[in-house]
Design an enzyme around this catalytic site. Structure first.
Site, mmCIF file in Angstrom:
data_model
loop_
_atom_site.group_PDB
_atom_site.id
_atom_site.type_symbol
_atom_site.label_atom_id
_atom_site.label_comp_id
_atom_site.label_asym_id
_atom_site.label_seq_id
_atom_site.Cartn_x
_atom_site.Cartn_y
_atom_site.Cartn_z
ATOM 1 N N ARG A 134 62.611 81.979 36.001
ATOM 2 C CA ARG A 134 61.271 81.724 35.522
ATOM 3 C C ARG A 134 60.716 80.374 35.362
ATOM 4 N NH1 ARG A 134 63.273 85.688 32.427
ATOM 5 N NH2 ARG A 134 62.812 87.907 33.130
ATOM 6 N N LYS A 156 49.935 73.240 42.487
ATOM 7 C CA LYS A 156 49.584 74.232 43.272
ATOM 8 C C LYS A 156 50.934 74.290 44.265
ATOM 9 C CE LYS A 156 44.689 75.227 43.955
ATOM 10 N NZ LYS A 156 43.987 75.590 45.162
ATOM 11 N N GLU A 198 41.630 62.626 53.930
ATOM 12 C CA GLU A 198 41.620 63.234 52.421
ATOM 13 C C GLU A 198 41.346 61.918 51.564
ATOM 14 O OE1 GLU A 198 41.809 66.435 51.640
ATOM 15 O OE2 GLU A 198 42.856 67.382 53.393
ATOM 16 N N LYS A 240 42.134 62.786 42.153
ATOM 17 C CA LYS A 240 42.728 64.265 41.962
ATOM 18 C C LYS A 240 43.364 64.678 40.481
ATOM 19 C CE LYS A 240 45.120 68.217 43.955
ATOM 20 N NZ LYS A 240 45.563 68.614 45.209
ATOM 21 N N GLU A 250 41.758 76.146 38.614
ATOM 22 C CA GLU A 250 40.678 76.607 39.375
ATOM 23 C C GLU A 250 39.816 77.561 38.888
ATOM 24 O OE1 GLU A 250 42.067 77.421 43.550
ATOM 25 O OE2 GLU A 250 40.396 75.783 43.950
ATOM 26 N N ARG A 255 37.381 72.222 40.401
ATOM 27 C CA ARG A 255 38.477 72.052 41.384
ATOM 28 C C ARG A 255 37.850 72.133 42.575
ATOM 29 N NH1 ARG A 255 44.781 72.347 40.154
ATOM 30 N NH2 ARG A 255 45.452 72.009 42.370
ATOM 31 N N ASN A 259 37.305 70.952 47.856
ATOM 32 C CA ASN A 259 37.129 71.532 49.103
ATOM 33 C C ASN A 259 36.201 70.897 50.136
ATOM 34 O OD1 ASN A 259 39.266 73.160 49.074
ATOM 35 N ND2 ASN A 259 37.877 74.438 47.524
ATOM 36 N N HIS A 262 35.892 71.301 53.720
ATOM 37 C CA HIS A 262 36.955 72.286 54.092
ATOM 38 C C HIS A 262 36.695 73.659 54.616
ATOM 39 C CE1 HIS A 262 39.649 68.927 52.662
ATOM 40 N NE2 HIS A 262 40.787 69.802 52.657
ATOM 41 N N HIS A 266 38.499 74.700 57.812
ATOM 42 C CA HIS A 266 39.432 75.650 57.951
ATOM 43 C C HIS A 266 39.024 76.530 59.056
ATOM 44 C CE1 HIS A 266 40.453 75.210 53.599
ATOM 45 N NE2 HIS A 266 41.541 74.820 54.055
ATOM 46 N N HIS A 279 45.107 68.932 60.222
ATOM 47 C CA HIS A 279 44.350 69.266 59.145
ATOM 48 C C HIS A 279 43.401 68.065 58.672
ATOM 49 C CE1 HIS A 279 42.922 71.023 55.504
ATOM 50 N NE2 HIS A 279 43.243 69.848 54.832
HETATM 51 N N1 LIG Z 1 49.536 72.269 47.008
HETATM 52 C C1 LIG Z 1 48.434 71.658 47.519
HETATM 53 O O1 LIG Z 1 47.603 71.535 46.538
HETATM 54 C C2 LIG Z 1 48.315 71.675 48.971
HETATM 55 C C3 LIG Z 1 47.167 70.631 49.340
HETATM 56 C C4 LIG Z 1 47.113 70.317 50.509
HETATM 57 C C5 LIG Z 1 47.909 71.038 51.549
HETATM 58 N N2 LIG Z 1 49.003 71.846 51.290
HETATM 59 C C6 LIG Z 1 50.062 72.104 51.993
HETATM 60 O O2 LIG Z 1 50.650 71.170 52.653
HETATM 61 C C7 LIG Z 1 51.095 71.365 53.901
HETATM 62 C C8 LIG Z 1 50.810 70.456 54.916
HETATM 63 O O3 LIG Z 1 51.453 68.975 54.314
HETATM 64 P P1 LIG Z 1 51.778 67.931 55.622
HETATM 65 O O4 LIG Z 1 50.648 67.646 56.249
HETATM 66 O O5 LIG Z 1 52.584 66.998 54.663
HETATM 67 O O6 LIG Z 1 52.825 68.698 56.579
HETATM 68 P P2 LIG Z 1 54.296 68.839 56.659
HETATM 69 O O7 LIG Z 1 55.041 68.985 55.263
HETATM 70 O O8 LIG Z 1 54.467 69.839 57.747
HETATM 71 O O9 LIG Z 1 54.805 67.491 57.414
HETATM 72 C C9 LIG Z 1 54.356 67.076 58.875
HETATM 73 C C10 LIG Z 1 55.130 66.654 59.844
HETATM 74 O O10 LIG Z 1 55.750 65.448 59.370
HETATM 75 C C11 LIG Z 1 57.104 65.309 59.374
HETATM 76 N N3 LIG Z 1 57.427 64.405 58.188
HETATM 77 C C12 LIG Z 1 57.096 64.165 56.893
HETATM 78 N N4 LIG Z 1 57.551 63.256 56.427
HETATM 79 C C13 LIG Z 1 57.855 62.385 57.256
HETATM 80 C C14 LIG Z 1 58.233 60.960 57.447
HETATM 81 N N5 LIG Z 1 58.065 60.255 56.355
HETATM 82 N N6 LIG Z 1 58.843 60.735 58.457
HETATM 83 C C15 LIG Z 1 58.666 61.332 59.690
HETATM 84 N N7 LIG Z 1 58.371 62.546 59.714
HETATM 85 C C16 LIG Z 1 57.956 63.040 58.532
HETATM 86 C C17 LIG Z 1 57.643 66.749 58.892
HETATM 87 O O11 LIG Z 1 58.829 67.030 59.408
HETATM 88 C C18 LIG Z 1 56.298 67.455 59.594
HETATM 89 O O12 LIG Z 1 56.976 67.894 61.049
HETATM 90 C C19 LIG Z 1 50.706 72.888 54.306
HETATM 91 O O13 LIG Z 1 51.303 73.851 54.184
HETATM 92 C C20 LIG Z 1 49.270 72.962 53.238
HETATM 93 O O14 LIG Z 1 48.979 74.245 52.857
HETATM 94 C C21 LIG Z 1 49.113 71.973 49.901
HETATM 95 ZN ZN LIG Z 2 42.654 69.031 53.001
#
Ligand SMILES: NC(=O)c1ccc[n+]([C@@H]2O[C@H](COP(=O)([O-])OP(=O)(O)OC[C@H]3O[C@@H](n4cnc5c(N)ncnc54)[C@H](O)[C@@H]3O)[C@@H](O)[C@H]2O)c1
Ligand SMILES: [Zn+2]
Length: 374
Positions: A134, A156, A198, A240, A250, A255, A259, A262, A266, A279
């Site tokens: 938990r 999140k 972003e 943020k 939210e 919050r 977006n 976005h 999306h 993205h």
């Molecule tokens: N929780 C939240 O508030 C929130 C907000 C925005 C996005 N997200 C989520 O984040 C995800 C996208 O995140 P992302 O864009 O970081 O993608 P990701 O985690 O898939 O990373 C992108 C790519 O970069 C590679 N990588 C990462 N760090 C690296 C580094 N330092 N050197 C070389 N390669 C590296 C990874 O292996 C991957 O192939 C989505 O699932 C999205 O839903 C969450």
């Molecule tokens: Zn975004």
């Protein structure tokens, strides 16, 4: 209030959430401080569970594991595992294997998860931390620019169901976020630039002064200049943190300003064909559509769009979408979570540094904004 020790080359931002408050520490050229920083922040750390993206294991997670095991102070048991890179890892299966791995490693309520990777790993490992017994503590070590300025901050966490992104999850705040700009040195260019979208977003929605700073420093950011990046990440995290501090779960609507661009993005991502747009690229185009919509509705003037366009271009991101088609995008937008009673809602800028949530937007105006961004 969290204590803020003084260290040059380290900037700090507090996420103000009462007993759940935590620090974001942003450094450049100080990757070897991670283990010390984690030990300093989590005084009773005895068992670390490092969950890393396989792509950053050798360069960043491995050295962190070694340093945690050897840095002076309390003896710490370190367990480490890797997860395949990419969105498919945000799955129920991966979630289950990680929970079983923690059990196998003898994890208990005092163990601390350390997520090393981009948003995929942060969301997944954060949700694992939220669920195990938990909820156990976790530390975010984001390795993509998107994760540094967005996903690692705000609590999140979650995974996807087949065909339903981020459908299962929890609000679970980290105990610490450790950001080091050097970690971005291994990140491919396109992914890096995508994260800048972003950063630009925070300027438009929350901070006119920062937007002006970005206009003067875009070239340094594109070149991944350490001090410029540290400042940009700090300002982004500050924006943020303010929003999250006002609206942790939210509920107040505040919050929602995160977006900006976005709702369009999306829909663009969902229809552009898997993987054809990152993205941040879709967000850039989405912000352009939102700015045009705001102008058409008389909320702002053309100068805002001119400045935004110039900054997005300077960051080498797209400002138009050649085949943008209202007939494909609108139906997807109508299915978005933010549609209330069939009326589209948008975050729209009134001036640089300020946005408003507008409901009841006429579809014709949206159509026009999409067509104007081709
Ligand atoms: N929780 C939240 O508030 C929130 C907000 C925005 C996005 N997200 C989520 O984040 C995800 C996208 O995140 P992302 O864009 O970081 O993608 P990701 O985690 O898939 O990373 C992108 C790519 O970069 C590679 N990588 C990462 N760090 C690296 C580094 N330092 N050197 C070389 N390669 C590296 C990874 O292996 C991957 O192939 C989505 O699932 C999205 O839903 C969450
Ligand atoms: Zn975004």
């Amino acid at each position: 209030m969290v204590a803020t020790p003084q260290e040059p080359n380290v900037s700090r931002v507090e996420v103000p959430l009462g007993t759940r408050s935590y620090l974001i520490e942003i450094s450049s050229g100080e990757a070897n401080r991670f283990a010390r920083a984690i030990k300093a922040s989590i005084g009773d750390l005895s068992h670390a569970l490092i969950i890393a993206d396989e792509a950053v294991d050798t360069a960043w997670a491995g050295p962190l594991a070694d340093a945690l095991a050897t840095t002076s102070g309390n003896r710490i048991r370190v367990s480490k595992t890797t997860v395949p890179s990419g969105e498919p890892s945000k799955s129920i299966n991966q979630f289950q294997s990680l929970l079983e791995w923690i059990l196998d490693e003898g994890g208990d309520r005092r163990s601390v998860v350390i997520a090393v990777g981009g948003g995929v790993i942060g969301d997944l490992a954060g949700y694992v931390a939220a669920a195990f017994t938990r909820g156990i503590r976790f530390v975010q070590v984001p390795t993509t620019l998107l994760a540094m300025v967005d996903s690692s901050v705000g609590g999140k966490t979650g995974i996807n169901l087949p065909g339903a992104k981020n459908m299962v999850g929890a609000f679970w705040q980290p105990s610490l976020v450790l950001i080091e700009t050097d970690v971005l040195s291994t990140l491919p260019d396109r992914s890096y630039l995508s994260g800048l979208a972003e950063v630009i977003k925070y300027g438009v929605i929350d901070d006119a002064e920062f937007f002006a700073w970005l206009e003067s420093n875009a070239a340094a950011l594109v070149d991944r200049d350490g001090p410029a990046l540290r400042y940009a990440i700090q300002k982004s995290c500050q924006s943020k943190a303010n929003v999250v501090g006002d609206d942790e779960r939210e509920t107040s609507g505040r919050r929602a300003i995160l977006n900006y661009g976005h709702t369009f993005a999306h829909a663009i991502e969902a229809t552009a064909g898997y993987g054809s747009l990152l993205h941040g690229e879709a967000v850039s185009i989405g912000m352009q559509m939102a700015a045009r919509l705001a102008i058409d509705l008389g909320l702002t003037d053309a100068a805002l769009l001119d400045r935004q366009t110039a900054l997005i271009k300077a960051c080498k991101l797209p400002t138009t979408l050649a085949d943008a088609d209202p007939d494909t995008l609108l139906p997807v937008m109508m299915r978005d979570k933010k549609v209330a009673h069939g009326k589209l809602r948008f975050i729209l800028p009134t001036k640089i540094g300020h946005v408003e949530l507008r409901g009841d937007i006429d579809q014709q105006a949206v159509r026009k904004a999409i067509l104007a961004t081709r």
